[in-house]
Motif scaffolding. Structure first.
Motif, short mmCIF file in Angstrom:
data_model
loop_
_atom_site.label_atom_id
_atom_site.label_comp_id
_atom_site.label_asym_id
_atom_site.label_seq_id
_atom_site.Cartn_x
_atom_site.Cartn_y
_atom_site.Cartn_z
N HIS A 9 -19.60 12.07 13.70
CA HIS A 9 -20.17 11.17 12.85
C HIS A 9 -20.46 9.72 13.68
O HIS A 9 -19.57 9.47 14.57
N SER A 14 -16.84 5.68 8.50
CA SER A 14 -17.51 6.86 7.25
C SER A 14 -16.15 7.37 6.85
O SER A 14 -14.90 7.57 7.30
N LEU A 15 -16.52 8.52 5.95
CA LEU A 15 -15.67 9.33 5.15
C LEU A 15 -15.33 10.32 6.35
O LEU A 15 -13.99 10.65 6.41
N ASN A 16 -16.05 10.70 7.18
CA ASN A 16 -15.62 11.87 8.38
C ASN A 16 -14.65 10.98 8.98
O ASN A 16 -13.75 11.81 9.37
N PRO A 99 -20.30 15.94 9.04
CA PRO A 99 -21.26 16.02 7.54
C PRO A 99 -22.31 17.02 7.35
O PRO A 99 -22.85 17.58 8.65
N LEU A 100 -22.71 17.38 6.25
CA LEU A 100 -23.77 18.36 6.08
C LEU A 100 -25.09 17.77 6.30
O LEU A 100 -25.16 16.82 5.43
N TRP A 101 -25.85 17.94 7.05
CA TRP A 101 -26.92 17.30 7.27
C TRP A 101 -28.41 18.48 7.24
O TRP A 101 -28.20 19.22 8.19
N TRP A 102 -29.08 18.09 6.17
CA TRP A 102 -30.19 19.18 6.06
C TRP A 102 -29.90 20.48 6.07
O TRP A 102 -30.20 21.41 7.04
N PHE A 103 -28.64 20.82 5.24
CA PHE A 103 -28.27 22.15 5.23
C PHE A 103 -27.60 22.79 6.31
O PHE A 103 -27.42 24.04 6.49
N THR A 149 -18.25 17.46 4.98
CA THR A 149 -18.32 16.68 3.76
C THR A 149 -19.76 16.81 3.46
O THR A 149 -20.98 17.02 4.31
N VAL A 150 -20.17 17.10 2.16
CA VAL A 150 -21.29 17.62 1.47
C VAL A 150 -21.89 16.43 0.54
O VAL A 150 -20.91 16.11 -0.40
N GLY A 151 -23.00 15.82 0.61
CA GLY A 151 -23.37 14.83 -0.24
C GLY A 151 -23.54 15.35 -1.87
O GLY A 151 -23.21 14.55 -2.61
N GLY A 152 -24.27 16.41 -1.82
CA GLY A 152 -24.45 16.80 -3.35
C GLY A 152 -23.17 17.39 -3.91
O GLY A 152 -22.15 17.65 -3.15
N TYR A 157 -24.03 23.76 -5.00
CA TYR A 157 -23.65 25.14 -3.82
C TYR A 157 -22.85 26.25 -4.42
O TYR A 157 -22.38 27.04 -3.80
N THR A 194 -20.18 13.59 -1.74
CA THR A 194 -19.29 12.59 -1.00
C THR A 194 -20.50 11.30 -1.09
O THR A 194 -20.27 10.09 -0.68
C1 LIG Z 1 -29.85 13.20 7.97
C2 LIG Z 1 -29.01 13.25 6.62
C3 LIG Z 1 -29.22 14.90 6.10
C4 LIG Z 1 -28.35 15.10 4.95
N1 LIG Z 1 -28.54 16.31 4.20
C5 LIG Z 1 -27.73 16.67 3.22
C6 LIG Z 1 -27.91 17.91 2.73
O1 LIG Z 1 -28.71 18.97 3.24
N2 LIG Z 1 -27.08 18.12 1.70
C7 LIG Z 1 -26.34 17.49 1.24
O2 LIG Z 1 -25.54 17.80 -0.03
N3 LIG Z 1 -25.97 16.13 1.52
C8 LIG Z 1 -26.85 15.95 2.69
N4 LIG Z 1 -26.78 14.59 3.34
C9 LIG Z 1 -25.62 13.84 2.63
C10 LIG Z 1 -24.37 13.81 3.67
O3 LIG Z 1 -23.79 14.89 3.52
C11 LIG Z 1 -23.26 12.50 3.22
O4 LIG Z 1 -23.92 11.40 3.51
C12 LIG Z 1 -22.20 12.73 3.90
O5 LIG Z 1 -21.33 14.05 3.73
C13 LIG Z 1 -21.12 11.60 3.51
O6 LIG Z 1 -20.12 11.58 4.48
P1 LIG Z 1 -20.03 10.16 5.63
O7 LIG Z 1 -19.88 8.94 4.59
O8 LIG Z 1 -18.77 10.55 6.34
O9 LIG Z 1 -21.39 10.14 6.18
C14 LIG Z 1 -27.42 14.19 4.48
C15 LIG Z 1 -27.19 13.04 4.99
C16 LIG Z 1 -28.05 12.71 6.00
C17 LIG Z 1 -27.80 11.12 6.64
#
Ligand SMILES: Cc1cc2nc3c(=O)[nH]c(=O)nc-3n(C[C@H](O)[C@H](O)[C@H](O)COP(=O)(O)O)c2cc1C
Length: 281
Positions: A9, A14-16, A99-103, A149-152, A157, A194
């Motif tokens: 990260h 960050s949360l991570n 973190p999960l980024w773009w799946f 960590t997963v944003g959604g 999922y 997240t």
């Molecule tokens: C480039 C990018 C791509 C992301 N892609 C996804 C995704 O595919 N699915 C999802 O649920 N969240 C997605 N997110 C949200 C992140 O998973 C989320 O911001 C992260 O888990 C939060 O943890 P952090 O505060 O430590 O960054 C994405 C965020 C970024 C910046």
């Protein structure tokens, strides 16, 4: 035991980062030795290219796989690659925090795998082609855990959620990169939602991760089918009677029916009402 934590990260607040710090504290409290690779802080070079082979004649066209195997065998890899391989060899377990980024994986982590998992080390092991893979290989006997960590929200999922099950999205890493050279892969630890997490959510995430780390050497790994234990008679395709009627990712989870259904359902691989299987069998 020896734990190698790969942390991914760019933001130290960050949360991570919070989960990484908690993981280190918990693992040390449990009596483990911990080494950390912080890929952004290390300014990890994510791109696999000719610079990875400083002693090679790079006026010649680069065949990355061949160059990687030669450099691994002759001890002429870039130093950063060799250092990460040494940590992998040292470790009893490898924990990835990202973190999960773009799946999928942040590109810097994908690039870490591309470069560190060299030919003759993580694939083509013992110069024997595909003989040692999927359960066999240089990293056999080691455990690994993805902490993601997963944003959604989790529902996205779920078995029929719009994004697809997380374990499906991460299959290229869990099965294709980690089980491939022999590691035992634990079911993924995920924190969902997240993007909106509050203080109570962070605390809950820390507690949940702690529970998984305390059981790092106790939990059952995902029962991916081993290449060399009979389910793939030609080492490529499942025998017709194995997971009959199931195709794609869930077919590579090793249990007999009806437990294949129970396992698959438990891991979000498929959506099966509990009434259709007996989880106790
Ligand atoms: C480039 C990018 C791509 C992301 N892609 C996804 C995704 O595919 N699915 C999802 O649920 N969240 C997605 N997110 C949200 C992140 O998973 C989320 O911001 C992260 O888990 C939060 O943890 P952090 O505060 O430590 O960054 C994405 C965020 C970024 C910046």
């Amino acid at each position: 035991m020896k734990i190698f934590l790969v942390y991914v990260h760019p933001n130290p607040r960050s949360l991570n980062a919070t989960l990484r710090d908690h993981a280190i504290a918990v693992l040390k409290r449990e009596g483990h030795e911990v080494r950390v690779s912080d890929l952004y802080a290390m300014k990890w070079k994510a791109v696999a290219d000719a610079d990875d082979f400083p002693e090679r004649d790079n006026s010649l066209p680069l065949e990355y796989m061949t160059a990687s195997g030669e450099a691994y065998e002759t001890g002429t890899q870039a130093e950063d690659i060799a250092a990460e391989q040494e940590k992998l060899k040292w470790a009893d377990a490898v924990v990835f925090q990202f973190p999960l980024w773009w799946f999928g994986l942040p590109a810097i982590l994908k690039g870490w795998i591309d470069r560190v998992f060299a030919f003759k080390f993580a694939y083509g092991y013992k110069n024997a082609g595909n003989t040692y893979r999927y359960g066999d290989g240089a990293l056999a006997g080691k455990r690994t855990l993805l902490s993601v960590t997963v944003g959604g929200p989790e529902v996205d999922y779920g078995p029929r959620g719009i994004n697809g099950p997380l374990e499906h999205l991460l299959f290229p890493m869990t099965h294709g990169s980690l089980f491939f050279p022999g590691m035992s892969v634990l079911p993924t630890f995920a924190v969902y939602g997240t993007v909106k997490v509050d203080e109570a959510g962070v605390d809950a995430a820390k507690h949940a991760l702690e529970a998984r780390l305390v059981h790092l050497f106790l939990d059952e790994p995902t029962p991916f089918r081993a290449q060399n234990e009979g389910d793939y008679p030609d080492r490529h395709t499942l025998a017709p009677h194995i997971a009959a009627g199931i195709s794609g990712i869930p077919a590579h989870i090793a249990t007999r029916l009806p437990n294949v259904l129970a396992t698959a359902a438990a891991m979000n691989f498929v959506d099966i009402p509990e009434t259709e299987y007996d989880a106790e069998e």
